[in-house]
Enzyme design. Structure first.
Site: not given
Lengths: 485, 482, 95
Positions: A76, A151, A175
């Site tokens: 990420k 997210s 997330s």
């Protein structure tokens, strides 16, 4: 090859049936061919990946390999990666090249994993749909008109579409688990402090935790093994001994008691979703687990608590983005105050601004006690409710999300509706608990997830429950149409 | 109208650690700009603070020395505001739960009275960087080397009643932190800085007046001057029917005035909250006892002991204990000289040694003369081998050679041995009487003071070698008999 | 609305965030919705409950006092837009 789990690929690499270089090239090709429809990557690191693959192959040749050596993964874009752009999905870091590796990154590097690139995400991890990224919306591979969740939406979409074998994510209010559920993969948020936060761009420091997005719970264990452990650079990392997760999860089944909170089956929950969760529970019953109804008295307040605590911490964490030492710098300022306001005004997107302003509000003079302090007290109550429940149950089960993936744009203009998407996932981070989401069925061809939450440091238990469940079911083997080849 | 002055001081002491409070950066002064700013100090994305254990030990030390309560649990908080010398946009400090609190310190006032000053709290925090205002085409330059240097902020109760008291208190704290070895106290380098909260009220009033905060008073003299001029300003303002505004003011030493700080005008709301990157600091009995065992003798105790053990005056003891190194030097010098009054040694240190050190800008650690040499020199004065003025010459000669010569050989070489032969002295006295008829008449007319002048003349004649007591005696007997 | 334009402007200054005049109404409305949502916390009975600042009941670990960092300012300053004579440059700071 792409449909294989990390566990399978590791065996193939070990048996020299395939080289890391071949795997790396293979997945890089899939990314360049398929990611145009998904936008799951912000940066693809072809050169670095091939170099890492070469070193991995050398290690594999000498037999000094770990189960992750040579496995293509993605990070990420919230994790700092030395020499590689680390944007956190934000314009303010669009030009930021990290001079150092996050602990998670260096640990996975040391384990021999090959980083193919950095995945898209909601700006500063603030979002539940991956629509707030400066780099554009990520599309759900099950239906590209829908969101992948957020997210860690880029990581989830990339793993679901099999562009990469596994990816890192971070979870502050859901997330990892929410996008895992909405894309039909397995997401693990470990206990707060299990994995170092050093080098993870901070959103809400008392909630943020790094974890894994993989096809299976078996793969989660492999990745977590490399990521977990105390870090002298993170005072909040746990010094607890890291067990052998893979060994633990495959150990003989013991009958556990699964608590099912009535609160998680309220009106907000899609009835089909509720039914799929119930079916999943019956799988555990068949395995010999006992199901027990429980009640979490304050869990309904977890969303408001979260939307005080997280923005408060974020408003302070994000003050360092001022354009002086790194990041976007406004060219239009006349004086110092204007310089700050314009730099940050231009650099941050609207959701991030909203959260900074909310956080500033709840901490400001006259509101601190009523909002921030009160939220901390209710957080204590929520945490106590969990602790009380874990006196009689081993894990708590329920849905990960109230509904399957919603359409892109459907909730962008209504922050409250967006926030309510995290109603089942927020409790665990508030109490610092580990939680796992894994696919438990489909509603109109869209995957939904089952969430298991355990007491502190119970990752072994969760991964074991996940492993046994996935031996009995095959929801995790489904591949989104269009990404089979 | 009679006004009462009320002052509280906030003293920022840089702690003498090898590394910063939350990072492994060195803390040397004067390095290339930003060369001592690590990623943590720069507030890079993703980095985290890790607490330096020495700062905790040092704070406990200070707490024990000032009878503070040591908090078993203290918490770091964030103070949020934007300023270019503050890279994270917040300062890590302690707010609700400081590491030590509720103590006091006794100070000795100019009249010799002791006054107890309350210490509200002392808390740990990180220092900010520096903004350099030299012109970069209308921009300021930022050096973040100082960022993250550990500070102990010592907050007094508003117990101080004059600029002089404030100065005395500040000196006492300065002395204390150097005794404890927790700060170098170097004020030129900003290791010891002070803000003063100043207000006035009508004598007898219970309620405190509105205060102003004077920032960055970097010398003892400035603290006193700034407070004096601020008090005057406040009195003038109130007596003219005006009102004091609560504000932060800057002391301008050149103009000797205070003025409001422009940058602090806008109302601040620091939004303190517990720093989620740091956990509560837990201090147990064992740690406290370990630190207590390391405590050196404190300045007030040492002063008292020097008076008691060495029979020196209060003021000499006070001066000799102004730093632990000077007191150590003094005590070392007295070690092998049981028959010499310690006062003689003290005098040599206060006069000869401190003049020589001042001249060369050295601290006592740089003294070219060892304590045992000073002891020996005092011994020579005591047994009348040399006069006090000849001793000064001996001192200078040894100093010149960098301490390599010894006392006896210098006395020998320069013929500084005191003249005790009465005939020689008598001859010199006779010469002086003949050469100063006018003064002799004055003396005989009752002007007693002239004797000093005449003794001086004889001493001069003897090049300082005559024993002044002998001279005095002979002179008086000759003058009264003639 | 719970937060009017003036409230939002004050928050913007405290957080050093520029909001364009066109955005202002939308921002005020959405912030008001959020504040309204979190307001329900105030109904919770929390007398005697200790605030929870941290999910773990642990004490701060400490580091030995050693200088472990070395000078990398040239590398670090590559990320900065304006540097001169090793200093980061900002619009003039006024005391």
């Amino acid at each position: 090859m792409h449909e294989a789990t990390i566990a399978h690929l590791a065996q193939s690499l070990k048996d020299r049936k395939v080289s890391s270089k071949e795997l790396t090239k293979y997945f890089l090709e899939r990314i360049s061919r398929l990611d145009t429809s998904l936008n799951s990557f912000i940066t693809v690191c072809e050169e670095e990946a091939l170099a890492q693959a070469d070193s991995a192959d050398e290690l594999l040749a000498t037999g000094d390999a770990t189960p992750l050596t040579g496995i293509p993964i993605a990070h990420k874009d919230i994790f700092c990666t030395e020499g590689v752009k680390t944007s956190c999905g934000s314009r303010i870091l669009d030009n930021f090249i990290s001079p150092y590796d996050a602990t998670v990154v260096s640990k996975l590097k040391a384990a021999g994993a090959v980083m193919l690139g950095k995945t898209n995400m909601d700006e500063f991890a603030m979002g539940s749909s991956n629509e707030t990224s400066f780099y554009g919306v990520v599309h759900n591979p099950w239906d590209t008109t829908r969101v992948p969740g957020g997210s860690s939406g880029g990581s989830a979409a990339a793993v679901a579409a099999q562009l990469v074998s596994g990816a890192t994510g971070t979870d502050t209010g859901g997330s990892i688990r929410q996008p895992a559920a909405l894309t039909g993969i397995t997401g693990l948020k470990p206990t707060y402090g299990r994995v170092s936060r050093y080098g993870m761009v901070a959103f809400a420091s008392s909630l943020d935790q790094a974890g894994t997005l993989t096809k299976t719970a078996e793969d989660s264990a492999l990745m977590l093994q490399a990521m977990a452990g105390a870090d002298e650079r993170d005072s909040t990392s746990l010094s607890a001994i890291v067990p052998d997760f893979s060994k633990a999860q495959k150990s003989a089944w013991e009958n556990i008691t699964i608590g099912v909170p009535d609160n998680f089956f309220d009106d907000s929950l899609d009835t089909k979703n509720a039914q799929l969760v119930k079916e999943a529970l019956s799988v555990f019953e068949k395995l010999g687990a006992r199901i027990k109804d429980i009640h979490l008295k304050h869990i309904h307040l977890s969303v408001p608590v979260y939307y005080v605590v997280a923005p408060a911490e974020a408003s302070s964490n994000l003050s360092r983005f001022d354009g002086v030492r790194f990041g976007h710098r406004s060219e239009h300022a006349e004086n110092l105050t204007e310089f700050y306001m314009k730099t940050r005004g231009e650099g941050f997107g609207s959701e991030v601004k909203r959260r900074i302003l909310t956080g500033t509000y709840v901490l400001s003079a006259g509101y601190y006690d009523a909002y921030y302090l009160q939220a901390q007290k209710v957080r204590q109550l929520i945490s106590q409710d969990f602790a009380e429940a874990f006196k009689t149950v081993d894990v708590i089960a329920g849905p990960t999300t109230p509904t399957p993936a919603f359409r892109i744009g459907q909730k962008t203009d209504d922050p409250i509706q967006m926030y309510l998407n995290d109603m089942y996932t927020i409790g665990a981070p508030l109490a610092g608990l580990p939680a796992l989401s894994m696919p438990c069925g489909f509603i109109n061809n869209l995957p939904v997830g089952l969430q298991l939450t355990g007491p502190h440091l119970s990752e072994e238990k969760l991964l074991k429950a996940g492993y046994y469940y996935q031996q009995e079911t095959d929801w995790h083997n489904f591949v989104p149409p269009g990404y089979e080849a | 109208m009679a006004w009462e002055i009320v002052i509280g001081l906030e003293i920022h002491t840089q702690l003498a650690t090898k590394s910063k409070i939350f990072s492994g950066s060195p803390t040397q002064y004067g390095a290339t700009p930003n060369s001592q700013a690590s990623l943590v100090d720069l507030g890079y994305p993703g980095v985290l603070p890790v607490l330096n254990q020495s700062v905790v030990h040092m704070a406990i030390k200070f707490g024990l020395a000032t009878d503070c309560e040591i908090s078993r649990r203290s918490v770091f908080a964030r103070k949020n505001y934007f300023y270019p010398d503050l890279p994270k946009g917040y300062q890590i400090s302690q707010y609700e739960l400081p590491i030590v609190h509720s103590g006091h310190l006794d100070i000795v006032l100019d009249d010799g009275n002791i006054k107890t000053i309350g210490i509200t709290r002392a808390h740990l925090e990180e220092d900010a960087g520096k903004s350099l205002h030299e012109d970069f085409q209308g921009l300021s330059g930022i050096d973040l080397n100082r960022t993250g240097t550990p500070l102990l902020e010592i907050v007094s109760e508003p117990d101080l009643r004059s600029a002089e008291e404030a100065g005395t208190y500040m000196r006492s704290i300065h002395k204390l932190v150097r005794y404890l070895g927790i700060s170098d106290g170097n004020m030129q380098e900003g290791s010891f800085r002070c803000d003063a909260n100043v207000s006035i009220r009508k004598k007898g009033d219970k309620k405190l007046g509105t205060r102003t905060e004077l920032k960055n008073l970097n010398s003892f003299r400035f603290v006193e001057k700034a407070i004096r001029v601020e008090v005057e300003r406040q009195i003038d303002l109130l007596e003219d029917g005006g009102k004091i505004t609560q504000e932060t003011r800057l002391y301008d030493a050149d103009k000797n005035e205070t003025r409001p700080m422009r940058s602090k005008e806008e109302a601040n709301d620091y939004r303190y909250f517990p720093d989620p990157d740091l956990l509560p600091v837990i201090i147990n009995d064992e740690l406290i006892e370990n630190v207590r065992a390391e405590l050196p003798e404190l300045p007030n105790a040492r002063t008292k002991r020097l008076i008691r053990d060495h029979g020196i005056s209060d003021s000499m003891a006070e001066e000799l204990t102004s730093s632990p190194a000077i007191a150590d030097y003094f005590e070392e010098a007295t070690k092998n000289t049981p028959h010499v009054p310690a006062k003689r040694i003290g005098n040599l240190i206060q006069r000869e040694l401190s003049a020589a050190l001042n001249r060369e800008g050295l601290s006592i650690e740089g003294s070219k003369i060892s304590p045992s040499m000073i002891g020996k020199l005092a011994q020579k004065i005591e047994d009348n081998t040399v006069s006090a003025s000849a001793a000064s010459t001996v001192f200078d000669e040894i100093w010149k050679t960098g301490g390599s010569s010894n006392v006896d050989s210098i006395i020998e070489k320069h013929g500084l041995k005191q003249i005790t032969d009465m005939h020689t002295i008598e001859a010199m006295v006779d010469d002086v009487i003949i050469n100063n008829p006018e003064q002799i008449i004055q003396f005989k007319n009752g002007k007693e003071k002239v004797i000093g002048f005449l003794v001086g003349q004889v001493m001069k004649e003897s090049k300082g070698k005559a024993n002044p007591q002998n001279v005095n005696q002979i002179l008086r007997s000759k003058l009264s008999s003639s | 609305m719970l937060l009017n334009r003036e409230d939002v402007e004050k928050l913007c200054l405290l957080s050093r965030l520029e909001i364009t005049p066109e955005e202002m109404e939308d921002v005020s409305a959405k912030l008001s919705d959020i504040v309204n949502m979190v307001k329900q916390l105030q109904a919770a009975e929390t007398t005697g409950v200790l605030p929870m600042a941290h999910p773990l009941d642990q004490a701060q670990r400490m580091r030995e006092d050693k200088a472990t960092e070395t000078d990398h300012h040239e590398k670090y300053q590559q990320n900065a837009s304006l540097v001169e004579r090793d200093l980061y440059l900002v619009p003039k700071v006024i005391d």
